[in-house]
Write an enzyme that holds these catalytic residues in place. Structure first.
Site, mmCIF file in Angstrom:
data_model
loop_
_atom_site.group_PDB
_atom_site.id
_atom_site.type_symbol
_atom_site.label_atom_id
_atom_site.label_comp_id
_atom_site.label_asym_id
_atom_site.label_seq_id
_atom_site.Cartn_x
_atom_site.Cartn_y
_atom_site.Cartn_z
ATOM 1 N N GLU A 138 -3.274 7.796 -3.895
ATOM 2 C CA GLU A 138 -3.286 6.523 -3.182
ATOM 3 C C GLU A 138 -3.200 5.377 -4.180
ATOM 4 O O GLU A 138 -3.943 5.350 -5.160
ATOM 5 C CB GLU A 138 -4.569 6.392 -2.354
ATOM 6 C CG GLU A 138 -4.660 5.109 -1.552
ATOM 7 C CD GLU A 138 -5.974 4.996 -0.801
ATOM 8 O OE1 GLU A 138 -5.939 4.757 0.416
ATOM 9 O OE2 GLU A 138 -7.041 5.153 -1.428
ATOM 10 N N TYR A 169 0.869 -1.180 0.000
ATOM 11 C CA TYR A 169 0.000 0.000 0.000
ATOM 12 C C TYR A 169 0.898 1.219 0.000
ATOM 13 O O TYR A 169 1.883 1.283 0.741
ATOM 14 C CB TYR A 169 -0.895 0.020 1.243
ATOM 15 C CG TYR A 169 -1.676 1.317 1.415
ATOM 16 C CD1 TYR A 169 -2.951 1.447 0.883
ATOM 17 C CD2 TYR A 169 -1.121 2.399 2.090
ATOM 18 C CE1 TYR A 169 -3.659 2.632 1.033
ATOM 19 C CE2 TYR A 169 -1.813 3.594 2.235
ATOM 20 C CZ TYR A 169 -3.089 3.706 1.704
ATOM 21 O OH TYR A 169 -3.775 4.878 1.834
#
Length: 425
Positions: A232, A144
């Site tokens: 993101e 991530y």
């Protein structure tokens, strides 16, 4: 406090006890995945390659340009959790693995024109008008990675984990030790040395480390050069053939930059937004839909949040955040009422106006005119304070006495909140 206009995250910060009522999906400009990946491509960021389609008939043609045998079919909505989502038709999954072009075509037809419901959408779901047909990657490790602005650091921060592919909230809850963050110097930006060290901290090694660092630097450039507030990537993956690939991407942009980022704002998809919020923007009103039953019409962001808090303190829930600004008049009040009344949950309206630039008697006249023009039937309590407040309240009382309309004046906000809550019971 005025800085929080059109900023739900700021709204949550300044009015924490109403944050749970904010609907999922409310955010600064947020573009579809395919737009995010196109931007990544422009900045040299390796991403899952694919093509967007608006009908199932287009799938065979775009599939010719994808080199992998299997395909990934992704519904395009402005919400996360698509893979575990469910359509209003009962079809499950907004991200599907297709072993053939025919399967990809079948999945596309089941997605388009239907609503996908995820944990981040409203209860009714979000309409799927586009589908992304993408290459199917052989994935090794998943990470991530995000860059966002954090007030505590007064600037941009990298946030990452070596446990990608799942919700960051889940990682934070179950494995907080695996989340790493590091501020980026605002004056110099993200350089390769810092990016390489951060990639190593996450567990990237060898050629993967340098490619991950290059992706981080380029994502920071994308963010800083386009007035983005957040980039993101989840997951950021290693593949056996040596690639570091952004498989899914989300980018938010600062609303205040719309005047100088016309190309970015052309990517906006109003069909994914609350129609009430789109209409409010046309009238320069700041509106955010909530899930209560007492609508608010206020001039000033801080005053609006105080109004919502006092409604909740009196045992009810606010139906919206609505700031009409400093120039309240009949036109803006009428437009605001029209937007408010499109919400079927609204049972009453609390007006809270401070008459500074505009006199309260003028505001009262505008309220009366708007009520008459629209034929409003829901009860309205108006708290007027400031210049000519007594005259304004007297006008409202006279109108109520003459017509029997539930348009009640009040000088005190606490009294006004108690009255509107009582009137809707």
């Amino acid at each position: 406090i005025g800085f929080c206009l059109n900023r739900p995250n700021m709204l949550k910060r300044f009015a924490p006890n109403i944050s749970k009522h904010l609907r999922p999906g409310v955010r600064n400009l947020y573009v579809h995945e395919y737009h995010a990946k196109n931007l990544m491509g422009k900045y040299g960021v390796d991403h899952q390659r694919g093509y967007v389609v608006e009908s199932a008939d287009q799938v065979p043609e775009v599939a010719k340009n994808i080199t992998t045998e299997n395909l990934i079919v992704k519904a395009q909505i402005l919400a996360g959790g698509r893979g575990k989502g469910k359509f209003n038709t009962g079809f499950e999954g907004g991200v599907k693995f297709a072993t053939s072009v025919e399967k990809a075509q079948e999945y596309t037809s089941k997605m388009l024109g239907n609503k996908l419901i995820t944990k981040q959408t409203a209860a009714e779901g979000a309409m799927v008008n586009k589908v992304y047909i993408a290459e199917c990657l052989d994935i090794g490790h998943e990470y991530y990675f995000a860059i966002l602005y954090r007030a505590a650091d007064n600037g941009p921060v990298m946030v990452a984990s070596n446990r990608g592919g799942v919700d960051i909230e889940e990682i934070s809850r179950e494995h907080p030790e695996d989340i790493h963050s590091e501020p980026i110097p605002f004056d110099t930006g993200l350089g390769m040395d810092q990016a390489l060290a951060f990639a190593a901290k996450l567990g990237f090694k060898g050629g993967y480390q340098s490619k991950a660092a290059e992706a981080m630097v380029n994502l920071y450039k994308l963010m800083s050069e386009n007035d983005a507030t957040q980039v993101e990537v989840n997951p950021l993956v290693e593949t056996p053939d040596g690639r570091v690939v952004c498989v899914d991407g989300k980018i938010n942009f600062d609303d205040n930059a719309s005047f100088r980022r016309k190309d970015i704002w052309a990517m906006r998809d109003p069909s994914q937004e609350d129609p009430k919020e789109v209409e409010a923007e046309k009238h320069n009103l700041s509106y955010i839909a909530l899930d209560g039953n007492i609508a608010c019409l206020v001039n000033g962001a801080g005053l609006a949040m105080a109004t919502m808090d006092i409604i909740q303190a009196n045992g009810a829930k606010p139906a919206n955040f609505l700031d009409v600004g400093g120039g309240s008049n009949q036109k803006t009040v009428t437009a605001a009422f029209k937007i408010i009344l499109t919400d079927p949950n609204v049972k009453g309206i609390l007006v809270n106006i401070f008459g500074g630039i505009v006199r309260c008697d003028v505001i009262a006249q505008g309220l009366i005119a708007a009520v008459e023009e629209l034929g409003l039937k829901v009860p309205i309590v108006a708290r007027l304070a400031g210049t000519n407040s007594a005259e304004g309240i007297a006008l409202l009382k006279k109108y109520q006495d003459d017509t029997g309309t539930a348009l009640v004046g009040a000088e005190d906000l606490g009294d006004a909140a108690a009255k509107i809550v009582a009137l809707i019971k």
